[in-house]
Design a protein around this motif. Structure first.
Motif, PDB file in Angstrom:
ATOM      1  N   LYS A   1       0.847  -1.188   0.000  1.00 24.81           N
ATOM      2  CA  LYS A   1       0.000   0.000   0.000  1.00 24.81           C
ATOM      3  C   LYS A   1       0.878   1.232   0.000  1.00 24.81           C
ATOM      4  N   LEU A   2       0.388   2.275  -0.630  1.00 29.29           N
ATOM      5  CA  LEU A   2       1.070   3.553  -0.535  1.00 29.29           C
ATOM      6  C   LEU A   2       0.269   4.467   0.364  1.00 29.29           C
TER       7      LEU A   2
ATOM      8  N   GLU B   1     -11.154   4.798   4.487  1.00 34.18           N
ATOM      9  CA  GLU B   1     -10.841   5.781   3.448  1.00 34.18           C
ATOM     10  C   GLU B   1     -10.971   5.141   2.077  1.00 34.18           C
TER      11      GLU B   1
ATOM     12  N   GLU C   1     -10.122   4.185  -1.702  1.00 33.60           N
ATOM     13  CA  GLU C   1      -8.875   3.976  -2.443  1.00 33.60           C
ATOM     14  C   GLU C   1      -9.136   3.325  -3.794  1.00 33.60           C
TER      15      GLU C   1
ATOM     16  N   GLU D   1      -9.993   1.196   2.411  1.00 30.60           N
ATOM     17  CA  GLU D   1      -8.953   0.760   3.343  1.00 30.60           C
ATOM     18  C   GLU D   1      -9.405   1.072   4.765  1.00 30.60           C
TER      19      GLU D   1
ATOM     20  N   ILE E   1      -7.802   1.817   8.114  1.00 29.12           N
ATOM     21  CA  ILE E   1      -6.520   2.097   8.760  1.00 29.12           C
ATOM     22  C   ILE E   1      -6.748   2.119  10.264  1.00 29.12           C
TER      23      ILE E   1
ATOM     24  N   GLY F   1      -3.491   4.602  -2.171  1.00 24.70           N
ATOM     25  CA  GLY F   1      -3.538   5.699  -1.193  1.00 24.70           C
ATOM     26  C   GLY F   1      -4.867   6.436  -1.315  1.00 24.70           C
ATOM     27  N   ALA F   2      -5.319   6.992  -0.195  1.00 21.42           N
ATOM     28  CA  ALA F   2      -6.655   7.599  -0.171  1.00 21.42           C
ATOM     29  C   ALA F   2      -6.699   8.916  -0.929  1.00 21.42           C
TER      30      ALA F   2
HETATM   31 MG    MG Z   1      -4.723   4.379   2.810  1.00 23.72          MG
END
Ligand code: MG
Ligand code: OOG
Length: 258
Positions: free
Chosen positions: A58-59, A103, A105, A135, A137, A226-227
């Motif tokens: 994941k970024l 979030e 993605e 995602e 988190i 990434g979000a």
């Molecule tokens: Mg994320």
């Protein structure tokens, strides 16, 4: 930094994730970024030793919205493992998490091994399919408070992911509307353009980051880009749904409060 400190920090963070118990952030300057990635790697190795499998990477902080929300301004990356994957359309047990946030993605499924830095022109050729994703988190640090080094050591807050239906429609991906609703109410909205200008660019960044630490990513891996927006706190009894224009939708439910 001595190997012992890396091993101890990795064990602390892995236990915190495993037991869903928050820990304090490390004292400022406890370790540098290179050591933070060593701690991350060592904590993932503990998961793998328990039988978990690596599914991709994941970024993080690929959009301004995320950088601003968390007060961190460098791109980071971490590992995704099998046990993090939650069933699409299913129930997510919040007891597994400390203070989870969700979030929106974009998730890529890779078609070729990434074993060298690739260019933006090549990126699409490395993608088998793309899916809308959510995602979950869950920083292992108390109050979701961390420095860049802390969050990297903590595998970039990776905790769960829900991946929607795969598609091969890549046109429009550069500027697609993103909306997240909770129980039918819109709580997050944005555009995939917020992700480095175009989500495919995350593959270029991922290839550079992997090369820099002499790692490769096999074909068939997941890459979470990434979000596109800030994250939203998850609460029990919710239906969370994310729609990305041109892609399908992805959703899950949180169980009732216990
Ligand atoms: Mg994320
Ligand atoms: C760190 C993880 C960042 C993203 O999509 O930018 C991330 C955090 O916000 O706790 O996953």
């Amino acid at each position: 930094m001595s190997g012992n400190i890396i091993t101890n920090a990795a064990a602390l963070l892995d236990d915190a994730a495993f037991n869903a118990q928050a820990v304090d952030q490390f004292a400022p300057g406890s370790f540098d970024l290179a050591d933070a990635y060593r701690i991350q790697r060592a904590s993932i190795q503990r998961r793998v030793a328990r039988g978990d499998g690596i599914r991709g990477i994941k970024l993080g902080f690929t959009s301004r919205a995320k950088m601003i929300q968390m007060g961190v301004d460098s791109l980071i990356w971490g590992w995704l493992t099998e046990t993090m994957i939650e069933e699409e359309g299913g129930f997510v047990d919040l007891a597994r998490y400390i203070h989870p946030r969700v979030e929106p993605e974009v998730c890529f499924l890779t078609r070729r091994t990434i074993d060298r830095p690739i260019t933006a022109l090549e990126a699409a050729d490395y993608v088998e399919a793309v899916a809308p994703a959510l995602e979950i988190i869950d920083s292992r640090y108390r109050n979701f408070k961390f420095t860049l080094e802390d969050v990297v050591a903590d595998n970039c807050s990776s905790a769960g992911l829900v991946v929607g239906p795969w598609s091969r429609r890549f046109d429009g991906l550069g500027n697609a509307g993103v909306g997240v609703t909770v129980n039918g109410r819109l709580v997050l909205s944005g555009s995939t353009a917020a992700i480095l200008g175009h989500p495919l660019r995350t593959l270029v960044q991922a290839s550079r980051l992997l090369s820099a630490c002499e790692r490769t990513l096999p074909a068939g891996s997941l890459v979470m880009a990434g979000a596109a927006t800030a994250a939203h706190a998850l609460t029990p009894g919710s239906h969370i749904r994310c729609d990305i224009n041109g892609l399908d939708r992805v959703e899950f439910f949180t169980g009732a409060a216990s």
